[in-house]
Design a protein around this motif. Structure first.
Motif, PDB file in Angstrom:
ATOM      1  N   GLY A  96       0.301  31.175  -3.642  1.00  0.00           N
ATOM      2  CA  GLY A  96       1.733  30.931  -3.565  1.00  0.00           C
ATOM      3  C   GLY A  96       2.237  29.967  -4.621  1.00  0.00           C
ATOM      4  O   GLY A  96       3.438  29.905  -4.897  1.00  0.00           O
ATOM      5  N   SER A  97       1.342  29.210  -5.192  1.00  0.00           N
ATOM      6  CA  SER A  97       1.714  28.273  -6.252  1.00  0.00           C
ATOM      7  C   SER A  97       1.488  28.889  -7.620  1.00  0.00           C
ATOM      8  O   SER A  97       1.373  28.174  -8.613  1.00  0.00           O
ATOM      9  CB  SER A  97       0.869  27.007  -6.148  1.00  0.00           C
ATOM     10  OG  SER A  97       0.749  26.595  -4.833  1.00  0.00           O
ATOM     11  N   SER A  98       1.374  30.197  -7.650  1.00  0.00           N
ATOM     12  CA  SER A  98       1.117  30.923  -8.896  1.00  0.00           C
ATOM     13  C   SER A  98      -0.198  30.524  -9.528  1.00  0.00           C
ATOM     14  O   SER A  98      -0.370  30.647 -10.737  1.00  0.00           O
ATOM     15  CB  SER A  98       2.261  30.724  -9.905  1.00  0.00           C
ATOM     16  OG  SER A  98       3.489  30.993  -9.311  1.00  0.00           O
ATOM     17  N   VAL A  99      -1.099  30.014  -8.731  1.00  0.00           N
ATOM     18  CA  VAL A  99      -2.454  29.816  -9.227  1.00  0.00           C
ATOM     19  C   VAL A  99      -3.141  31.158  -9.031  1.00  0.00           C
ATOM     20  O   VAL A  99      -3.015  31.789  -7.990  1.00  0.00           O
ATOM     21  CB  VAL A  99      -3.193  28.707  -8.446  1.00  0.00           C
ATOM     22  CG1 VAL A  99      -4.622  28.567  -8.939  1.00  0.00           C
ATOM     23  CG2 VAL A  99      -2.450  27.387  -8.572  1.00  0.00           C
ATOM     24  N   ASP A 100      -3.824  31.566 -10.077  1.00  0.00           N
ATOM     25  CA  ASP A 100      -4.410  32.890 -10.074  1.00  0.00           C
ATOM     26  C   ASP A 100      -5.722  32.852  -9.293  1.00  0.00           C
ATOM     27  O   ASP A 100      -6.721  32.330  -9.762  1.00  0.00           O
ATOM     28  CB  ASP A 100      -4.647  33.265 -11.550  1.00  0.00           C
ATOM     29  CG  ASP A 100      -5.075  34.701 -11.688  1.00  0.00           C
ATOM     30  OD1 ASP A 100      -4.628  35.529 -10.881  1.00  0.00           O
ATOM     31  OD2 ASP A 100      -5.879  34.964 -12.605  1.00  0.00           O
ATOM     32  N   VAL A 101      -5.705  33.360  -8.050  1.00  0.00           N
ATOM     33  CA  VAL A 101      -6.932  33.354  -7.245  1.00  0.00           C
ATOM     34  C   VAL A 101      -7.581  34.726  -7.313  1.00  0.00           C
ATOM     35  O   VAL A 101      -6.930  35.747  -7.069  1.00  0.00           O
ATOM     36  CB  VAL A 101      -6.643  32.984  -5.777  1.00  0.00           C
ATOM     37  CG1 VAL A 101      -7.943  32.874  -4.992  1.00  0.00           C
ATOM     38  CG2 VAL A 101      -5.867  31.686  -5.683  1.00  0.00           C
ATOM     39  N   LEU A 102      -8.860  34.756  -7.679  1.00  0.00           N
ATOM     40  CA  LEU A 102      -9.595  36.017  -7.784  1.00  0.00           C
ATOM     41  C   LEU A 102     -10.546  36.152  -6.601  1.00  0.00           C
ATOM     42  O   LEU A 102     -10.907  35.160  -5.974  1.00  0.00           O
ATOM     43  CB  LEU A 102     -10.406  36.036  -9.084  1.00  0.00           C
ATOM     44  CG  LEU A 102      -9.616  35.858 -10.392  1.00  0.00           C
ATOM     45  CD1 LEU A 102     -10.571  35.861 -11.586  1.00  0.00           C
ATOM     46  CD2 LEU A 102      -8.573  36.970 -10.545  1.00  0.00           C
ATOM     47  N   PRO A 103     -10.949  37.370  -6.293  1.00  0.00           N
ATOM     48  CA  PRO A 103     -11.941  37.532  -5.224  1.00  0.00           C
ATOM     49  C   PRO A 103     -13.193  36.702  -5.549  1.00  0.00           C
ATOM     50  O   PRO A 103     -13.651  36.695  -6.697  1.00  0.00           O
ATOM     51  CB  PRO A 103     -12.262  39.030  -5.265  1.00  0.00           C
ATOM     52  CG  PRO A 103     -11.046  39.657  -5.880  1.00  0.00           C
ATOM     53  CD  PRO A 103     -10.532  38.656  -6.868  1.00  0.00           C
ATOM     54  N   GLY A 104     -13.701  35.980  -4.587  1.00  0.00           N
ATOM     55  CA  GLY A 104     -14.874  35.142  -4.799  1.00  0.00           C
ATOM     56  C   GLY A 104     -14.525  33.686  -5.053  1.00  0.00           C
ATOM     57  O   GLY A 104     -15.354  32.792  -4.850  1.00  0.00           O
ATOM     58  N   ASP A 105     -13.298  33.437  -5.531  1.00  0.00           N
ATOM     59  CA  ASP A 105     -12.859  32.057  -5.715  1.00  0.00           C
ATOM     60  C   ASP A 105     -12.763  31.364  -4.355  1.00  0.00           C
ATOM     61  O   ASP A 105     -12.424  31.993  -3.352  1.00  0.00           O
ATOM     62  CB  ASP A 105     -11.458  32.001  -6.336  1.00  0.00           C
ATOM     63  CG  ASP A 105     -11.448  32.466  -7.798  1.00  0.00           C
ATOM     64  OD1 ASP A 105     -12.533  32.748  -8.340  1.00  0.00           O
ATOM     65  OD2 ASP A 105     -10.342  32.536  -8.376  1.00  0.00           O
ATOM     66  N   VAL A 106     -13.011  30.063  -4.350  1.00  0.00           N
ATOM     67  CA  VAL A 106     -12.781  29.280  -3.131  1.00  0.00           C
ATOM     68  C   VAL A 106     -11.632  28.311  -3.403  1.00  0.00           C
ATOM     69  O   VAL A 106     -11.664  27.565  -4.387  1.00  0.00           O
ATOM     70  CB  VAL A 106     -14.049  28.517  -2.701  1.00  0.00           C
ATOM     71  CG1 VAL A 106     -13.747  27.606  -1.509  1.00  0.00           C
ATOM     72  CG2 VAL A 106     -15.137  29.507  -2.330  1.00  0.00           C
ATOM     73  N   ALA A 107     -10.610  28.402  -2.567  1.00  0.00           N
ATOM     74  CA  ALA A 107      -9.411  27.593  -2.791  1.00  0.00           C
ATOM     75  C   ALA A 107      -9.241  26.568  -1.678  1.00  0.00           C
ATOM     76  O   ALA A 107      -9.641  26.800  -0.533  1.00  0.00           O
ATOM     77  CB  ALA A 107      -8.184  28.503  -2.855  1.00  0.00           C
TER      78      ALA A 107
END
Lengths: 403, 403
Positions: free
Chosen positions: A72-83
């Motif tokens: 939602g913060s326009s951070v590009d999250v990819l599958p496998g990333d941990v946020a």
């Protein structure tokens, strides 16, 4: 928006006490009810609540808040990333938390600090990347990218003032959890070192503001793999929300995110700008989610007077929408994503009111939109996950089950 | 406590016909509704109902009544044991049941008979132990202990007067079910032999009472493995109930069992002693379940007048509780574990009334506690399994789902 009866209001809820002609108009012309967003008695998070309101079984698909916040913060999250979900916070020298929100630090200060943090290089973990971005006020997102990571890691946020920052620990025995723990520990350590001597914080202390001298994190998550709304219902769907968590959930659901100037996710948000954007968006979308965070902020602060004022601003916002959409071809549903008690200052498990107006709705005799009036309405008591099928059915977008 | 409208009462239910100022006070100051203890139309057992009311999914965790009855009678049930619910009953020479309760045999007689039965030695099945204990009146528990037992075995109770005692049969093809069937058959045979020539029974016949000349059994079960309430919600929980089945469920849920002198699980129970024990227990427990069996007994007997009188005694009992707890910090929820029809004399699937009063509850405009008044209340229609989350949320013991 929903609350419990309050002594200060003569045992009315803020919604019951507010002047709200437009909300009442929706109740009066529509069908009302109460809704357990997750299930009776269970206090929903904002993320699980939004998932449920968009028709997903949150109990099955939810995998942590961090990923939504980042998306939602326009951070590009990819599958496998941990946020992770992060706060700028204030600690003393012994790492005891003095303010979990660093005085609700202004976006400007937070942006400068975040910029410095993003420049940090990891030394112990080569091949691992991270993205750090501030969102609204004290809120921020952290994404860790690399092979073999895990969400089975606890955060550093003690979730309470007066306690020491929590030790980050793996939550299972896997090497992935151990590795993620080590990376997160190194990051948090380096963040703290940079923040505690940052010029922005020196400046804040001079101005009498709490320094944002640490990042505390929680809610490790990945992106859930859900069917997008356009695919699920054959609709164009858009989201008008400033809170990055809500934006994240909507993006994961395949909705367009519409940016509105002046929409901040705070009590100072531009309600009218959001109303205008909604009317505009309804011209090209089958479904628009208009979300206001402000009342929740007031509830968490225990500010009853402000909560009522904000409900009245929501009411004016909806007045504009009512006056500017074609009510012969548009459905409006109004609800809350959870009850937040102004007394406990927490999300609570009490149901929320819901009203739906539009063509051919089985309108009932309820004339006011609030927690107790709606409980007598024609929808009776439904669940959050039922709302989207009900709405999609009204606009003719559901498929018959069976033949 | 709940029932259907009765012609004898001018089509009122016993609850509607009773004088019940304290129940009405709870309704008036609280939020009301109706509740499907299991699900709509499904008549709950007392065991599955209590499991549901304590927040467990009875449809998933239930594994037979016998184990609860035994645990609640202080019979030590271990994992792997198979427990049965038993009745002292009266049969003729052809084993046709004349009285399923041996004239609701007094505890004193039943104790003497049980003592003799416990002395019996199994001859065909060495290495197998059994425990037999009478509980209240005609009720008793039997536990079989040994390797490789199964609950897949039918009982000997035909559940109807005028029918022959049922043949005990394995319910699946497993060797465990076959073994358990053989053991149970041997036990029932030996029990019958001892009982039919027991001096206590000779004495009963002389006094004109039906002899308790057989044990009939049903409800093979084991202990379900559920998370204890103290662990699940972080609470101290206690149970005030005389019926061994209810005590068993509460013990399996990790609740303390409080013994109350004069509490018998019958219409003659000491209601005021239970009220006093409840007030006392609330001083050291976060949650107290106060259970009264009496109204159910009257319903099974089809005794409408007695049922109303017992409801009025429950009302007085609750009056004492209302007058002796701090209503600014205590929540009271009043409900029934099932509807029992005074006409069919069975548990029925109609929902039960529920009312919850306490601080910050969204009280509604319902002024009477009964099946039909509560149906118009602010809780609408909930399920039994939802009650505990709702109550735990009110006392601040639920965790937010999501963030």
């Amino acid at each position: 928006m929903a609350d419990r009866p309050l002594k200060e209001l003569g045992w009315k809820t803020p919604l019951e006490a507010a002047h709200k002609p437009s909300l009442n108009q929706i109740a009066k012309t529509g069908i009302c009810g109460i809704m357990d967003v997750i299930s009776p008695g269970v206090p929903p998070g904002s993320d699980t609540a939004t998932l449920a309101l968009l028709g997903y079984d949150a109990l099955k698909v939810y995998c942590g808040r961090g990923a939504f916040e980042a998306v939602g913060s326009s951070v590009d999250v990819l599958p496998g990333d941990v946020a992770f979900r992060c706060n700028f916070a204030t600690v003393d020298e012994k790492l005891v938390v003095l303010d979990r929100r660093a005085g609700r630090i202004a976006n400007e200060d937070a942006s400068k600090l975040a910029e410095s943090l993003q420049k940090i290089k990891l030394e112990k973990h080569l091949g691992i990347k991270f993205l750090f971005k501030n969102t609204i006020q004290h809120r921020a997102a952290l994404v860790i990218r690399g092979p073999k990571l895990s969400t089975a890691v606890s955060g550093s946020d003690p979730e309470r003032v007066g306690e020491r920052v929590s030790e980050i620990k793996p939550l299972d025995e896997s090497p992935e959890a151990k590795l993620t723990t080590e990376i997160l520990k190194e990051l948090m350590q380096k963040f703290h070192e940079v923040l505690k001597r940052h010029p922005v914080n020196n400046e804040r202390v001079k101005r009498g503001l709490p320094p944002a001298n640490i990042i505390i994190c929680r809610g490790a998550g990945t992106i859930p793999n859900v069917k997008h709304l356009p695919e699920k219902y054959g609709i164009n769907a858009a989201c008008i929300a400033a809170a990055s968590l809500i934006r994240g959930v909507c993006k994961v659901a395949g909705m367009k995110l519409i940016d509105v100037k002046g929409a901040t996710g705070t009590p100072q948000t531009d309600f009218m700008a959001k109303a205008k954007a909604t009317v505009q968006a309804l011209k090209t979308n089958d479904f628009v989610l208009l979300h206001v965070k402000a009342t929740d902020v007031a509830s968490h602060d225990g500010n009853i007077k402000q909560k009522i004022e904000l409900i009245e601003k929501i009411d004016s916002m909806l007045g504009y929408v009512l006056n500017n959409v074609d009510l012969d071809s548009t459905y409006l549903a109004v609800t809350a994503d959870h009850t937040t008690s102004s007394i406990t200052r927490n999300h609570e498990g009490d149901p929320v009111p819901i009203a739906i107006t539009g063509p051919y709705v089985r309108c009932d005799d309820i004339e006011e939109y609030d927690e107790r009036a709606c409980a007598k309405g024609g929808l009776n008591r439904i669940r959050g996950v039922d709302l989207m099928p009900i709405l999609m059915n009204l606009i003719g977008k559901t498929k018959k089950f069976g033949a």
